[in-house]
Motif scaffolding. Structure first.
Motif, mmCIF file in Angstrom:
data_model
loop_
_atom_site.group_PDB
_atom_site.id
_atom_site.type_symbol
_atom_site.label_atom_id
_atom_site.label_comp_id
_atom_site.label_asym_id
_atom_site.label_seq_id
_atom_site.Cartn_x
_atom_site.Cartn_y
_atom_site.Cartn_z
ATOM 1 N N PRO A 274 0.801 -1.233 0.000
ATOM 2 C CA PRO A 274 0.000 0.000 0.000
ATOM 3 C C PRO A 274 0.829 1.277 0.000
ATOM 4 C CG PRO A 274 -0.100 -1.083 2.145
ATOM 5 C CD PRO A 274 0.565 -2.044 1.211
ATOM 6 N N ASN A 275 2.104 1.186 0.405
ATOM 7 C CA ASN A 275 2.908 2.407 0.486
ATOM 8 C C ASN A 275 3.506 2.834 -0.848
ATOM 9 O OD1 ASN A 275 2.282 2.242 3.146
ATOM 10 N ND2 ASN A 275 4.342 1.865 3.889
ATOM 11 N N ASP A 276 3.533 1.935 -1.842
ATOM 12 C CA ASP A 276 3.985 2.349 -3.171
ATOM 13 C C ASP A 276 3.048 1.866 -4.283
ATOM 14 O OD1 ASP A 276 4.526 -0.354 -3.510
ATOM 15 O OD2 ASP A 276 6.699 -0.136 -3.405
ATOM 16 N N LEU A 277 1.976 1.134 -3.898
ATOM 17 C CA LEU A 277 0.942 0.659 -4.825
ATOM 18 C C LEU A 277 1.508 -0.217 -5.936
ATOM 19 C CD1 LEU A 277 -1.265 3.880 -5.146
ATOM 20 C CD2 LEU A 277 -1.532 1.945 -3.581
ATOM 21 N N LEU A 278 2.592 -0.936 -5.638
ATOM 22 C CA LEU A 278 3.178 -1.865 -6.599
ATOM 23 C C LEU A 278 2.835 -3.296 -6.209
ATOM 24 C CD1 LEU A 278 6.747 -0.326 -7.094
ATOM 25 C CD2 LEU A 278 4.747 -0.074 -8.574
ATOM 26 N N ASP A 279 2.700 -4.150 -7.224
ATOM 27 C CA ASP A 279 2.450 -5.570 -6.990
ATOM 28 C C ASP A 279 3.780 -6.316 -6.899
ATOM 29 O OD1 ASP A 279 -0.307 -5.620 -6.849
ATOM 30 O OD2 ASP A 279 -0.553 -5.750 -9.018
ATOM 31 N N TYR A 280 3.885 -7.191 -5.910
ATOM 32 C CA TYR A 280 5.084 -8.003 -5.715
ATOM 33 C C TYR A 280 4.705 -9.480 -5.738
ATOM 34 C CZ TYR A 280 7.452 -3.738 -4.120
ATOM 35 O OH TYR A 280 7.998 -2.481 -4.038
ATOM 36 N N ASP A 281 5.563 -10.306 -6.365
ATOM 37 C CA ASP A 281 5.429 -11.753 -6.244
ATOM 38 C C ASP A 281 5.985 -12.150 -4.883
ATOM 39 O OD1 ASP A 281 4.432 -11.808 -8.760
ATOM 40 O OD2 ASP A 281 6.189 -12.671 -9.711
ATOM 41 N N VAL A 282 5.161 -12.780 -4.042
ATOM 42 C CA VAL A 282 5.592 -13.068 -2.674
ATOM 43 C C VAL A 282 5.357 -14.528 -2.322
ATOM 44 C CG1 VAL A 282 5.227 -10.707 -1.866
ATOM 45 C CG2 VAL A 282 3.362 -12.363 -1.702
ATOM 46 N N LEU A 283 6.215 -15.001 -1.416
ATOM 47 C CA LEU A 283 6.138 -16.357 -0.895
ATOM 48 C C LEU A 283 5.902 -16.270 0.610
ATOM 49 C CD1 LEU A 283 6.587 -19.415 -1.570
ATOM 50 C CD2 LEU A 283 8.975 -19.060 -0.905
ATOM 51 N N ALA B 143 7.501 3.487 6.119
ATOM 52 C CA ALA B 143 7.254 4.304 4.929
ATOM 53 C C ALA B 143 7.245 3.398 3.696
ATOM 54 C CB ALA B 143 8.284 5.425 4.833
ATOM 55 N N SER B 144 8.011 3.752 2.663
ATOM 56 C CA SER B 144 8.029 2.967 1.427
ATOM 57 C C SER B 144 9.215 2.014 1.362
ATOM 58 C CB SER B 144 8.069 3.904 0.213
ATOM 59 O OG SER B 144 9.218 4.740 0.268
ATOM 60 N N LEU C 241 12.716 6.570 8.166
ATOM 61 C CA LEU C 241 11.682 7.565 7.868
ATOM 62 C C LEU C 241 12.290 8.801 7.212
ATOM 63 C CD1 LEU C 241 9.303 7.510 10.977
ATOM 64 C CD2 LEU C 241 8.660 7.077 8.596
ATOM 65 N N GLN C 242 13.400 9.270 7.755
ATOM 66 C CA GLN C 242 14.030 10.461 7.184
ATOM 67 C C GLN C 242 14.525 10.195 5.765
ATOM 68 O OE1 GLN C 242 18.116 11.961 7.843
ATOM 69 N NE2 GLN C 242 17.133 13.511 9.126
ATOM 70 N N VAL C 243 15.212 9.069 5.562
ATOM 71 C CA VAL C 243 15.735 8.742 4.236
ATOM 72 C C VAL C 243 14.599 8.595 3.226
ATOM 73 C CG1 VAL C 243 16.950 6.973 2.902
ATOM 74 C CG2 VAL C 243 17.840 7.688 5.122
ATOM 75 N N SER C 244 13.496 7.978 3.640
ATOM 76 C CA SER C 244 12.376 7.732 2.727
ATOM 77 C C SER C 244 11.707 9.027 2.281
ATOM 78 C CB SER C 244 11.341 6.820 3.396
ATOM 79 O OG SER C 244 11.901 5.568 3.726
#
Length: 364
Positions: free
Chosen positions: A137-146, A266-267, A325-328
């Motif tokens: 949800p933080n970057d709205l990208l789909d990931y293939d996950v196990l 964050a992201s 958080l700061q870096v993101s």
């Protein structure tokens, strides 16, 4: 003609409005920056530098400080070993509170306190390799996950960090007497075998080293014959894995969680953290598109998959969370300024303990 004249006038006026404006940087007194994250597996190491101003581009190391680490039972004087690093051959002990003291001419005494938490006692539970999609949800990208489930054990620690890492083993190649004999049975000419036999005991980074030795016979054998010989030799050379693990050959992988007590910051996708209030399990997702594709197509990569679990002191946890958080948010001009946590008195930086467990749970 009038239009051209008008355009020239506008360009002249606009150009004459350009003015260089000087910008003065306020003078900010230098502070001592402490960087020391410590665990029971590594000897003491503290990095000391001066803080940077807006126009500073290089690190300024501190080489004239007196650095002492004290506990209730011992006192350790760290020695300067170069480039602002102060170290000792002694190791931190789990559960022991340590106080760092830095004395430097022209500065007030710098202090900080932390300890190494208990070692994780986690276990990766048996799992099936069923891949699914996860939208972060933080970057709205789909990931293939196990999905990977972890039993948390009974360390009693509160703060955790989880990371997945992939290890790419390093191999070396050599010619052995057994390989020479196998090549002979497969009709490799004796003159080529004599050259290869002289290479016994030498190691190479890849099996294609044989080409530089077979090409000297280009005037004796046809290109097709040499190519056939080389393919046989490459298959027959001995492949050995280099012993031990090389840190640079580990790479971080995306990790997510469906547990309410474990979150991404964050992201940032390469770690999750959590505050464990007597939770017995951790549900994690390993993200790796390359592994998903390889498994679906039956292409073994020869990689190792590891789960890094770290128990964190409160100081480590707060520092890491605010740092990420700061870096993101550095590239977001509308983001609220995040101040990175520091537990250094009369200075800035971090002095914090952690402990870790590394679980090799999967190969492919």
């Amino acid at each position: 003609m009038k239009r051209i004249f008008t355009i020239l006038v506008i360009v002249f006026i606009a150009g004459s409005c350009i003015k260089d404006v000087g910008f003065s940087y306020p003078e900010v007194p230098s502070q001592v920056v402490v960087n020391a994250l410590f665990t029971e597996d590594e000897p003491w190491k503290i990095l000391l530098t001066y803080s940077k101003g807006a126009k500073d581009s290089t690190d300024r190391y501190i080489d004239n400080a007196t650095v002492t680490i004290r506990s209730a039972t011992e006192e350790i004087l760290a020695e300067h070993t170069g480039d602002g690093v102060y170290s000792s051959e002694r190791y931190p002990q789990t559960g022991t509170a340590y106080t760092l003291t830095v004395e430097l001419p022209g500065f007030r005494t710098i202090t900080a306190t932390s300890s190494v938490p208990g070692k994780p006692e986690c276990e990766v539970l048996p799992f099936t390799t069923v891949w699914s999609k996860y939208m972060f949800p933080n970057d709205l990208l789909d990931y293939d996950v196990l999905p990977v489930s972890v039993s948390m054990g009974n360390t009693g620690e509160e703060f955790y960090r989880f990371q997945f890492k992939k290890y790419n083993p390093e191999f070396r190649y050599l010619v052995s007497p057994e390989a020479i004999e196998s090549m002979r049975k497969k009709s490799i000419p004796e003159d080529i075998l004599a050259v290869l036999d002289d290479l016994y005991g030498q190691y190479y980074d890849n099996p294609y080293f044989v080409v530089q030795y077979t090409r000297q016979f280009a005037n004796k054998y046809s290109p097709a014959e040499l190519s056939t010989f080389e393919q046989i030799i490459i298959r027959e050379v001995i492949k050995e894995r280099v012993e031990g693990y090389i840190p640079e050959r580990f790479s971080l992988l995306p990790v997510f969680s469906d547990c309410s007590w474990i979150v991404n910051i964050a992201s940032y996708t390469n770690a999750v953290i959590g505050e464990n209030k007597n939770e017995q399990d951790a549900g994690l997702f390993l993200g790796d598109w390359n592994l998903s594709w390889a498994m679906q197509n039956g292409k073994k990569e020869g990689k190792e998959y590891w789960l890094y679990i770290e128990t964190c002191s409160p100081e480590f946890y707060r520092y890491y969370k605010t740092y990420i958080l700061q870096v993101s948010q550095r590239m977001n001009p509308y983001a609220e300024t995040i101040k990175v946590y520091s537990n250094i008195t009369n200075g800035v930086g971090i002095f914090a303990g952690y402990n870790r467990q590394m679980i090799h749970f999967f190969d492919y």
